[in-house]
Design a protein around this motif. Structure first.
Motif, PDB file in Angstrom:
ATOM      1  N   THR A   1      81.423  55.350 144.879  1.00 43.66           N
ATOM      2  CA  THR A   1      80.687  54.652 143.076  1.00 43.66           C
ATOM      3  C   THR A   1      80.105  53.171 143.780  1.00 43.66           C
TER       4      THR A   1
ATOM      5  N   TYR B   1      72.729  49.179 146.877  1.00 47.23           N
ATOM      6  CA  TYR B   1      71.236  47.698 146.442  1.00 47.23           C
ATOM      7  C   TYR B   1      70.464  47.769 147.719  1.00 47.23           C
TER       8      TYR B   1
ATOM      9  N   ILE C   1      72.127  51.786 144.083  1.00 46.41           N
ATOM     10  CA  ILE C   1      71.138  53.257 144.288  1.00 46.41           C
ATOM     11  C   ILE C   1      71.103  52.616 142.378  1.00 46.41           C
ATOM     12  N   LEU C   2      71.047  53.222 141.518  1.00 44.97           N
ATOM     13  CA  LEU C   2      70.852  52.762 139.913  1.00 44.97           C
ATOM     14  C   LEU C   2      70.205  51.490 139.702  1.00 44.97           C
ATOM     15  N   ALA C   3      71.089  50.111 140.291  1.00 45.55           N
ATOM     16  CA  ALA C   3      70.685  48.785 139.665  1.00 45.55           C
ATOM     17  C   ALA C   3      69.562  49.314 140.318  1.00 45.55           C
TER      18      ALA C   3
ATOM     19  N   THR D   1      68.678  50.818 148.848  1.00 45.83           N
ATOM     20  CA  THR D   1      67.817  51.507 147.782  1.00 45.83           C
ATOM     21  C   THR D   1      65.599  51.299 148.008  1.00 45.83           C
TER      22      THR D   1
ATOM     23  N   LEU E   1      76.330  54.394 144.117  1.00 48.33           N
ATOM     24  CA  LEU E   1      76.084  54.753 143.164  1.00 48.33           C
ATOM     25  C   LEU E   1      75.296  54.060 142.513  1.00 48.33           C
ATOM     26  N   ALA E   2      76.521  53.190 141.844  1.00 46.67           N
ATOM     27  CA  ALA E   2      76.343  51.743 141.340  1.00 46.67           C
ATOM     28  C   ALA E   2      74.894  51.138 142.197  1.00 46.67           C
TER      29      ALA E   2
ATOM     30  N   ALA F   1      67.287  51.432 141.830  1.00 46.20           N
ATOM     31  CA  ALA F   1      66.629  51.867 141.468  1.00 46.20           C
ATOM     32  C   ALA F   1      65.664  51.021 139.380  1.00 46.20           C
ATOM     33  N   VAL F   2      66.890  50.898 138.938  1.00 45.67           N
ATOM     34  CA  VAL F   2      66.346  50.149 137.992  1.00 45.67           C
ATOM     35  C   VAL F   2      65.206  49.383 137.920  1.00 45.67           C
ATOM     36  N   THR F   3      66.010  47.678 138.714  1.00 47.95           N
ATOM     37  CA  THR F   3      65.208  46.854 138.835  1.00 47.95           C
ATOM     38  C   THR F   3      64.039  46.281 139.907  1.00 47.95           C
TER      39      THR F   3
END
Length: 95
Positions: A10, A68, A16-18, A71, A13-14, A20-22
């Motif tokens: 979890t 993070y 990776i998303l963070a 990525t 995945l969080a 990708a966004v920042t």
């Protein structure tokens, strides 16, 4: 019902998303992001080689840092490869 994935996954995945966004706004250097991988690796090795077992909070945080960092390293290396390839391609066109 139990959550379908573990705390570490979890966190990854969080992370990776963070990232990708920042990433396009701000991102740390490659050395700093490589250092973000160390806590999860150290936690995993400690659990493998000793009777120590980390809790879900630690797994979530180390997974977040790892996701993070990995990525950002991936996106940074893609940028480096693009720049190198573009520069190499330009040398092929020069007479």
């Amino acid at each position: 019902t139990p959550f379908p994935i573990c705390a570490r996954c979890t966190g990854e995945l969080a992370g990776i998303l963070a990232a990708a966004v920042t990433y396009w706004l701000i991102h740390p250097s490659a050395a700093v992001t490589a250092a973000l991988l160390v806590p999860m690796v150290a936690d995993g090795i400690a659990q493998l080689c000793t009777p120590y077992e980390s809790g879900n909070y630690r797994r979530l945080v180390t997974g977040l840092l790892f996701g993070y960092g990995l990525t950002v390293l991936l996106l940074t290396s893609l940028g480096w490869a693009y720049q190198w390839g573009f520069g190499f391609g330009k040398t092929l066109l020069d007479p």
